[in-house]
Scaffold this active site. Sequence first.
Site, PDB file in Angstrom:
ATOM      1  N   SER A  71       4.358 -16.591  16.745  1.00  0.00           N
ATOM      2  CA  SER A  71       3.642 -17.509  17.122  1.00  0.00           C
ATOM      3  C   SER A  71       3.763 -17.572  18.551  1.00  0.00           C
ATOM      4  CB  SER A  71       3.668 -18.731  16.585  1.00  0.00           C
ATOM      5  OG  SER A  71       3.576 -20.036  17.322  1.00  0.00           O
ATOM      6  N   HIS A 130      -0.097 -14.258  16.070  1.00  0.00           N
ATOM      7  CA  HIS A 130      -0.536 -15.567  15.647  1.00  0.00           C
ATOM      8  C   HIS A 130      -0.757 -16.287  16.757  1.00  0.00           C
ATOM      9  CE1 HIS A 130      -0.856 -19.236  12.778  1.00  0.00           C
ATOM     10  NE2 HIS A 130      -0.323 -19.683  13.676  1.00  0.00           N
ATOM     11  N   ASP A 179      -1.815 -20.443  18.456  1.00  0.00           N
ATOM     12  CA  ASP A 179      -1.890 -21.809  18.128  1.00  0.00           C
ATOM     13  C   ASP A 179      -2.520 -22.490  19.251  1.00  0.00           C
ATOM     14  OD1 ASP A 179      -0.393 -21.903  15.617  1.00  0.00           O
ATOM     15  OD2 ASP A 179       1.490 -21.355  16.750  1.00  0.00           O
ATOM     16  N   MET A 193      -4.465 -25.963  20.114  1.00  0.00           N
ATOM     17  CA  MET A 193      -4.300 -27.364  19.816  1.00  0.00           C
ATOM     18  C   MET A 193      -5.088 -28.190  20.898  1.00  0.00           C
ATOM     19  SD  MET A 193      -0.288 -27.632  18.897  1.00  0.00           S
ATOM     20  CE  MET A 193       0.780 -26.352  18.176  1.00  0.00           C
ATOM     21  N   HIS A 235      -5.120 -19.751  14.771  1.00  0.00           N
ATOM     22  CA  HIS A 235      -4.858 -21.026  14.348  1.00  0.00           C
ATOM     23  C   HIS A 235      -5.279 -22.212  15.047  1.00  0.00           C
ATOM     24  CE1 HIS A 235      -1.712 -23.953  12.345  1.00  0.00           C
ATOM     25  NE2 HIS A 235      -3.015 -24.351  11.982  1.00  0.00           N
ATOM     26  N   MET A 260      -6.055 -25.857  15.672  1.00  0.00           N
ATOM     27  CA  MET A 260      -5.656 -27.086  15.285  1.00  0.00           C
ATOM     28  C   MET A 260      -6.556 -28.025  16.366  1.00  0.00           C
ATOM     29  SD  MET A 260      -1.564 -26.181  14.905  1.00  0.00           S
ATOM     30  CE  MET A 260      -1.794 -24.799  15.833  1.00  0.00           C
ATOM     31  N   MET A 310       0.856 -25.303   5.543  1.00  0.00           N
ATOM     32  CA  MET A 310       1.903 -25.346   6.840  1.00  0.00           C
ATOM     33  C   MET A 310       3.088 -26.227   6.087  1.00  0.00           C
ATOM     34  SD  MET A 310       0.223 -24.750   9.482  1.00  0.00           S
ATOM     35  CE  MET A 310       1.464 -25.633  10.672  1.00  0.00           C
ATOM     36  N   ASP A 329       3.636 -21.146   7.775  1.00  0.00           N
ATOM     37  CA  ASP A 329       3.591 -21.466   9.168  1.00  0.00           C
ATOM     38  C   ASP A 329       4.561 -22.730   9.216  1.00  0.00           C
ATOM     39  OD1 ASP A 329       3.197 -21.651  11.681  1.00  0.00           O
ATOM     40  OD2 ASP A 329       1.216 -21.930  11.849  1.00  0.00           O
TER      41      ASP A 329
HETATM   42  C1  DX5 Z   1       2.732 -25.564  14.341  1.00  0.00           C
HETATM   43  C2  DX5 Z   1       2.287 -24.134  14.724  1.00  0.00           C
HETATM   44  C3  DX5 Z   1       3.296 -23.081  14.427  1.00  0.00           C
HETATM   45  C4  DX5 Z   1       4.707 -23.087  14.951  1.00  0.00           C
HETATM   46  C5  DX5 Z   1       5.504 -22.279  14.644  1.00  0.00           C
HETATM   47  O1  DX5 Z   1       1.844 -26.437  14.687  1.00  0.00           O
HETATM   48  O2  DX5 Z   1       1.314 -23.878  13.927  1.00  0.00           O
HETATM   49  O3  DX5 Z   1       2.775 -21.695  14.492  1.00  0.00           O
HETATM   50  O4  DX5 Z   1       4.633 -23.533  16.117  1.00  0.00           O
HETATM   51  O5  DX5 Z   1       6.755 -22.306  15.353  1.00  0.00           O
HETATM   52  P1  DX5 Z   1       8.326 -22.673  14.662  1.00  0.00           P
HETATM   53  O6  DX5 Z   1       8.478 -21.096  13.965  1.00  0.00           O
HETATM   54  O7  DX5 Z   1       9.181 -22.765  15.739  1.00  0.00           O
HETATM   55  O8  DX5 Z   1       8.055 -23.640  13.637  1.00  0.00           O
HETATM   56 ZN    ZN Z   2       0.299 -21.807  13.574  1.00  0.00          ZN
END
Ligand code: DX5
Ligand code: ZN
Length: 230
Positions: free
Chosen positions: A19, A44, A46, A48, A77, A79, A148, A186
Amino acid sequence: MPREKIIQLRDASPLILPSLLLCDFGDLRGELAMLEQAGVQALHLDVMDGLFVPNMTYGMPIVQGLADHTELPLDVHLMIQEPSRYVEQFALAGSDLITVHVEACSDLAATLKQIRDLGVATGVALNPDTAIDTILPYLELCDLVLCMSVNAGFGGQKFNPVAIEKSKQLVKIREQRQLEFILEVDGGINVETIGDCFSSGFTWFVAGSSIFNQQSYKQAIVDLKTVTTA
Ligand code: DX5
Ligand code: ZN
């Protein structure tokens, strides 16, 4: 085609997906090179928005920048609230798989169809407090289900085992309904937690801090993988 890339990878599972949340954003090409050398098979990403989750990261330009410099499939992903507003732009930026949160969509079926129509693989994510009933009517439209194991928003949180129960149920449902969606987990994945996730049916494992807080990404990935092949 992006979706075909993901379907091929489904058959190459189990997979560790780094990630890109805790990496050095000033040196993304360097990070990419290290991850490629470490033998990762997909990334992956992320995204946000500061609204659906109380944190902000990055958007289409970073996805595009990575896509321009790697052949690795991009698991994006989202969010973000009402992701249908942006899925086309994320598809054009080079996403191979777009995962949206059930909690963030006013019309999940329409959003998933929109993603499929763009030739991109579809994923639906659910937070630890969200029941799997919320996604059951949409499973035919999903190439992947992301459970999650932390509340979406931040890296480095503690693993919540509720994801394990969901995976066990989803494995049964997948069999009953003769579907093929990938099961991804995740949040808080490390050498202590990944084993139970694997036994419960997950085959895609997202890992942030357990890779990026290590000196050697390669060793971190080997350590995680070992548990899923034991
Ligand atoms: C959380 C993200 C993840 C996360 C993974 O909202 O979707 O991908 O950052 O990080 P670790 O492995 O540190 O939990
Ligand atoms: Zn994620």
